[in-house]
Motif scaffolding. Sequence first.
Motif, short mmCIF file in Angstrom:
data_model
loop_
_atom_site.label_atom_id
_atom_site.label_comp_id
_atom_site.label_asym_id
_atom_site.label_seq_id
_atom_site.Cartn_x
_atom_site.Cartn_y
_atom_site.Cartn_z
N LEU A 17 0.83 -1.20 0.00
CA LEU A 17 0.00 0.00 0.00
C LEU A 17 0.87 1.25 0.00
CD1 LEU A 17 -2.83 1.32 0.22
CD2 LEU A 17 -2.53 1.26 2.71
N PHE A 18 1.91 1.25 0.82
CA PHE A 18 2.80 2.41 0.89
C PHE A 18 3.45 2.67 -0.47
CE2 PHE A 18 6.93 4.41 2.00
CZ PHE A 18 6.43 5.57 2.59
N PHE A 19 3.84 1.60 -1.16
CA PHE A 19 4.45 1.74 -2.49
C PHE A 19 3.46 2.36 -3.48
CE2 PHE A 19 5.20 -0.06 -6.75
CZ PHE A 19 6.48 0.44 -6.99
N VAL A 20 2.21 1.92 -3.45
CA VAL A 20 1.17 2.46 -4.34
C VAL A 20 0.98 3.96 -4.08
CG1 VAL A 20 -1.29 2.43 -4.89
CG2 VAL A 20 -0.04 0.28 -4.67
N ILE A 21 0.95 4.34 -2.80
CA ILE A 21 0.79 5.76 -2.45
C ILE A 21 1.95 6.58 -2.99
CG2 ILE A 21 0.69 7.40 -0.52
CD1 ILE A 21 -0.62 5.10 1.12
N ILE A 22 3.17 6.10 -2.78
CA ILE A 22 4.37 6.81 -3.25
C ILE A 22 4.33 6.99 -4.77
CG2 ILE A 22 6.87 6.65 -3.53
CD1 ILE A 22 6.08 7.47 -0.75
N VAL A 23 3.97 5.91 -5.49
CA VAL A 23 3.94 5.99 -6.95
C VAL A 23 2.87 6.98 -7.41
CG1 VAL A 23 3.51 4.70 -9.08
CG2 VAL A 23 4.85 3.66 -7.25
N LEU A 24 1.70 6.95 -6.78
CA LEU A 24 0.64 7.90 -7.13
C LEU A 24 1.09 9.34 -6.92
CD1 LEU A 24 -2.58 6.16 -5.75
CD2 LEU A 24 -2.27 6.99 -8.08
N CYS A 288 -5.43 4.15 -13.49
CA CYS A 288 -6.58 3.34 -13.05
C CYS A 288 -6.11 2.11 -12.29
CB CYS A 288 -7.43 2.94 -14.25
SG CYS A 288 -8.23 4.33 -15.10
N VAL A 289 -5.05 1.48 -12.77
CA VAL A 289 -4.51 0.29 -12.10
C VAL A 289 -3.99 0.65 -10.71
CG1 VAL A 289 -2.63 -1.41 -12.14
CG2 VAL A 289 -3.96 -0.96 -14.22
N LEU A 290 -3.36 1.79 -10.57
CA LEU A 290 -2.84 2.22 -9.27
C LEU A 290 -3.97 2.41 -8.26
CD1 LEU A 290 -0.07 4.81 -10.25
CD2 LEU A 290 0.28 2.56 -9.20
N PHE A 291 -5.06 3.05 -8.68
CA PHE A 291 -6.18 3.24 -7.76
C PHE A 291 -6.88 1.92 -7.46
CE2 PHE A 291 -5.94 7.79 -9.04
CZ PHE A 291 -5.88 8.32 -7.76
N ALA A 292 -6.93 1.02 -8.44
CA ALA A 292 -7.48 -0.31 -8.18
C ALA A 292 -6.63 -1.06 -7.17
CB ALA A 292 -7.58 -1.10 -9.49
N ALA A 293 -5.31 -0.92 -7.29
CA ALA A 293 -4.39 -1.56 -6.33
C ALA A 293 -4.57 -0.97 -4.94
CB ALA A 293 -2.95 -1.40 -6.80
N PHE A 294 -4.75 0.35 -4.88
CA PHE A 294 -4.99 1.00 -3.59
C PHE A 294 -6.25 0.40 -2.95
CE2 PHE A 294 -6.75 4.03 -0.67
CZ PHE A 294 -5.66 4.64 -0.08
N GLY A 295 -7.31 0.26 -3.75
CA GLY A 295 -8.54 -0.32 -3.23
C GLY A 295 -8.35 -1.75 -2.76
N TYR A 296 -7.61 -2.54 -3.53
CA TYR A 296 -7.38 -3.94 -3.17
C TYR A 296 -6.66 -4.05 -1.83
CZ TYR A 296 -5.34 -8.60 -3.14
OH TYR A 296 -4.96 -9.86 -2.76
N PHE A 297 -5.54 -3.33 -1.70
CA PHE A 297 -4.76 -3.42 -0.46
C PHE A 297 -5.50 -2.78 0.71
CE2 PHE A 297 -1.19 -3.55 -3.65
CZ PHE A 297 -0.88 -4.88 -3.42
N GLY A 298 -6.23 -1.68 0.44
CA GLY A 298 -6.97 -1.02 1.51
C GLY A 298 -8.08 -1.89 2.07
N PHE A 299 -8.87 -2.51 1.19
CA PHE A 299 -9.96 -3.38 1.66
C PHE A 299 -9.41 -4.68 2.26
CE2 PHE A 299 -12.63 -0.90 -1.47
CZ PHE A 299 -13.40 -0.29 -0.48
#
Length: 397
Positions: A17-24, A288-299
């Motif tokens: 999740l932290f990696f996804v946030i950093i990339v976004l 879109c993939v990044l936000f989908a990944a955020f949703g996956y890890f968040g949920f």
Amino acid sequence: MSSFSRRLRKSSPDINLFFVIIVLVIFGIIFLSSASSVISFNEYNDSRYMFLKQVVGIIIGFIAMWIFYKIDVQSWKKVAFPMLVVSIITLIAVFIPGLGVEHGGAKRWIDIGPIQIQPSEFLKFSIIIYLATLFEKKGHEVQDMYGGFIPFLVLLGVMGLLIMAQPDMGTLIVIVMISVVMYFVSGAKMSHLGVMTAGGIAAFIILIKLSPYRVQRFMVFLDPGKYADQSAGYQINQALIAIGSGGIIGRGFGQSLQKYRYLPEAATDSIFAIIAEERGLLGAAFICVLFAAFGYFGFKIARGAGDVYTRLIAVGITSWIVFQATLNICATLSLVPLTGVTLPFISFGGTSVVMAIASCGILLNISRNTKERTNDEGYRSGRRVRRAHNAGLGSSQ
């Protein structure tokens, strides 16, 4: 190695999740530097003005994230109601002459010296903390008509009136979606959710009919090309031109033509269109993939939370980011009417980027505690299996 030292060693947040946030954030600041360059130069005589302000907001956001990460999640219960009250007061403050700031016919900001803050961004955070605290306290009473359903509707009604007075229908939609998802996860009755859905659709239709410019936006949504030469359809048509001209791989970084004052709100509401123009379908799909990944890890973090309260907070924060991103992207693609919400982590906006990044500190905190509990339970389970296995060996000898 002791159980305590194992938990201490493995006590770390969800690195995915932290990696996804950093990339976004990195991806966002890179494209904001391009999308905002023209308007920054024209309005502030400095092509880096908005970019530098966003960098400051990001730095503050990560400092706040670290602070939120360190705070015990349970401690937020003590300030849940005061935070909600402060949020309501600041929502009212936007209408005070000399304090509130109007932009594009909307009063959504408060001017405090050299900075402007947007109270609705604080409300998104405070409503998540408050509802998590409230629903945990009520327990099964959430399913009760007078103990759970009606108070929840009254709260949403008060928030709705204050937000629509600004007006800011996009933010209202995001807050309602966050609240309803949290209400559902807390154990609400499906019949109550059905009534809310029907009432929400009716309220949406009424709000559109009460405002001529919302009627225009809805008509533009139904047929953008028909209104291409009218002011109501100008923004969405320019956004679609930007997206279409990007093709598969885009024009190239910094090569957007629409940012030259053709596309309104190129650095805020419409930044996704600039990304699609400069990086094409591949760049847009990557977002879109990044936000989908955020949703996956968040949920996933929410599912593994140890109690109702932390689960609801994780669901609320994840829903906030994912729903707002979805709404922004769909509006830019003309899949829904234009709403005016920003793209989290990416669009220009000090308050929005600070609150989005800071709130993720709580989500990372919950993920750390989830991992601690999982590791500890797995360690104890392993010990029980080994004891049972050893006992079986002993009896067979």
